[in-house]
Design an enzyme around this catalytic site. Structure first.
Site, PDB file in Angstrom:
ATOM      1  N   ASN A  38      52.139  -8.619 -38.439  1.00  0.00           N
ATOM      2  CA  ASN A  38      52.465  -7.287 -37.935  1.00  0.00           C
ATOM      3  C   ASN A  38      51.477  -6.852 -37.436  1.00  0.00           C
ATOM      4  O   ASN A  38      51.491  -6.212 -36.166  1.00  0.00           O
ATOM      5  CB  ASN A  38      52.986  -6.260 -39.239  1.00  0.00           C
ATOM      6  CG  ASN A  38      53.648  -5.263 -39.020  1.00  0.00           C
ATOM      7  OD1 ASN A  38      54.184  -5.077 -37.860  1.00  0.00           O
ATOM      8  ND2 ASN A  38      54.061  -4.491 -40.135  1.00  0.00           N
ATOM      9  N   GLY A  98      49.530 -14.921 -41.333  1.00  0.00           N
ATOM     10  CA  GLY A  98      50.090 -14.204 -42.608  1.00  0.00           C
ATOM     11  C   GLY A  98      50.947 -13.065 -42.205  1.00  0.00           C
ATOM     12  O   GLY A  98      50.828 -12.695 -41.280  1.00  0.00           O
ATOM     13  N   CYS A  99      51.382 -12.334 -43.225  1.00  0.00           N
ATOM     14  CA  CYS A  99      52.322 -11.350 -42.865  1.00  0.00           C
ATOM     15  C   CYS A  99      51.689  -9.950 -42.399  1.00  0.00           C
ATOM     16  O   CYS A  99      52.097  -9.597 -41.268  1.00  0.00           O
ATOM     17  CB  CYS A  99      52.987 -11.039 -44.456  1.00  0.00           C
ATOM     18  SG  CYS A  99      52.070 -10.682 -45.757  1.00  0.00           S
ATOM     19  N   PHE A 100      50.493  -9.822 -42.929  1.00  0.00           N
ATOM     20  CA  PHE A 100      49.820  -8.506 -42.668  1.00  0.00           C
ATOM     21  C   PHE A 100      49.122  -8.704 -41.221  1.00  0.00           C
ATOM     22  O   PHE A 100      49.361  -7.972 -40.322  1.00  0.00           O
ATOM     23  CB  PHE A 100      48.749  -8.206 -43.375  1.00  0.00           C
ATOM     24  CG  PHE A 100      49.006  -7.621 -44.721  1.00  0.00           C
ATOM     25  CD1 PHE A 100      49.540  -6.224 -44.626  1.00  0.00           C
ATOM     26  CD2 PHE A 100      48.271  -7.784 -45.723  1.00  0.00           C
ATOM     27  CE1 PHE A 100      49.747  -5.696 -45.944  1.00  0.00           C
ATOM     28  CE2 PHE A 100      48.710  -7.254 -47.101  1.00  0.00           C
ATOM     29  CZ  PHE A 100      49.458  -6.270 -46.977  1.00  0.00           C
ATOM     30  N   ALA A 101      48.618  -9.935 -40.872  1.00  0.00           N
ATOM     31  CA  ALA A 101      48.293 -10.526 -39.579  1.00  0.00           C
ATOM     32  C   ALA A 101      49.412 -10.270 -38.516  1.00  0.00           C
ATOM     33  O   ALA A 101      49.086  -9.819 -37.524  1.00  0.00           O
ATOM     34  CB  ALA A 101      47.686 -11.742 -39.666  1.00  0.00           C
TER      35      ALA A 101
END
Length: 353
Positions: free
Chosen positions: A160, A155-158
């Site tokens: 980063n 995922g995107c948050f993950a």
């Protein structure tokens, strides 16, 4: 498309923002051509009906066909379907034997109970969670991805957060609470209009959402644990910001007072010496603008003074949520799985400002 291209790809779920970025990258890919694009939206329309930046670049149209029909005769299936939808579609692709790169969260977690808790439904095929999919963070799992039939892109948050903290996990420096705030752009909410993306409100405010219960929380803990963290206690707060693209992560943790700036610099540089898309700026801290529109990520940190035998370490990371946090990373994973140049169709820097 040029007949000289060696591989064919099917894109399944083609009308969203992530799919649009994926299609853009595939259209300029030197080794892979798009065979079919499956979608239940805009059936029979050209790709640019959903993605106007692709106007006139291809004759391919959206087709309302099954994943198996879309991937027939292809080397790889790229899944851009929503969470909870993908899980039901994967078995027919597994039967076909095609390589799979999935952008949803349906196969990132190995724990079916954690999936049910954070995604709100029981997984329809929990037996596939243990070892069918490799977790697709190339900076951590490149060798496994190269051998995989199926990869679950993070995922995107993950992405980063993991890139920001991965060197510390590998060095055994992640022990106890880690406080993370992650500020994100509106495109992460998808193409369908919602209260979270309504411009008159989004453009003038900051707000937290899903504090401490966001679905990327167990994914981050799992990945950092796999990397070597012994006791990950993540306190994760996502924040909706007046941006279209980008995620900016700030993480706070305590380290022993003996840890030095020079040790940390060497640790980050060693971890990412062979990672073509991760850079540590040396004259500034990470920012969103220099990476927006690209597959590059920036990481950095600030180390505080010692107090009572501890130092506060503040870590920072920036990515484009749709590219390194989504479709670009999926293409990167595909490149590794196919054995082509990892940076193919991904070398371009973002625009600035």
């Amino acid at each position: 498309m040029s007949s000289s291209k060696q591989y064919k790809a099917a894109v399944i779920g083609g009308s969203g923002y992530g799919a649009g970025e994926m299609l853009r990258r595939l259209l300029i890919h030197p080794n892979v051509e798009i065979a079919r694009v499956a979608s239940i939206d805009l059936v029979g329309e050209p790709l640019w009906a959903a993605h106007p930046n692709l106007t006139g670049l291809t004759d391919i149209k959206f087709e309302n066909i099954s994943p198996r029909e879309a991937a027939e005769g292809c080397d790889v299936a790229l899944l851009a379907l929503p969470h909870k939808v993908t899980a039901a579609k994967v078995p027919e692709l597994l039967e076909l034997g095609v390589k799979i790169v999935d952008m949803s969260g349906d196969f990132r977690l190995r724990d079916a109970a954690a999936y049910e808790k954070f995604y709100g439904v029981a997984h329809p095929h929990p037996h596939l969670l243990k070892d069918t999919f490799v977790y697709g963070l190339p900076e951590m799992n490149r060798d496994a991805i190269a051998k995989a039939q199926c990869t679950a892109s993070p995922g995107c948050f993950a992405t980063n957060t993991e890139l920001t903290l991965l060197p510390l996990a590998k060095a055994g420096l992640l022990n106890g609470p880690i406080h993370v705030t992650a500020i994100t752009g509106s495109s992460g909410s998808g193409a369908a209009p919602s209260a979270g993306t309504h411009h008159p409100v989004r453009s003038v405010t900051l707000r937290a959402y899903k504090p401490l219960v966001h679905q990327h929380t167990p994914e981050i803990c799992q990945a950092l644990g796999d990397a070597g963290a012994s006791d990950v206690q993540l306190r994760f707060i996502p924040i909706s910001a007046p941006l279209t693209r980008g995620i900016f992560v700030t993480a706070f943790l305590e380290v022993d007072a003996s840890v030095t700036q020079e040790q940390l610099e060497a640790l980050y540089d060693e971890t990412y010496k062979d990672a073509p898309f991760v850079r540590r700026p040396t004259t500034r801290l990470p920012e969103v603008a220099p990476v927006a529109g690209s597959n590059f990520a920036e990481v950095g940190f600030t180390l505080g003074e010692a107090v009572n035998g501890k130092k506060t370490l503040s870590c920072f990371g920036a990515i484009d949520n749709l590219i390194k946090g989504g479709a670009g990373q999926a293409i990167q994973n595909m490149n590794i799985m196919l054995g082509v140049d990892e940076m193919a169709s991904l070398r371009d820097p973002g625009s600035y400002p």
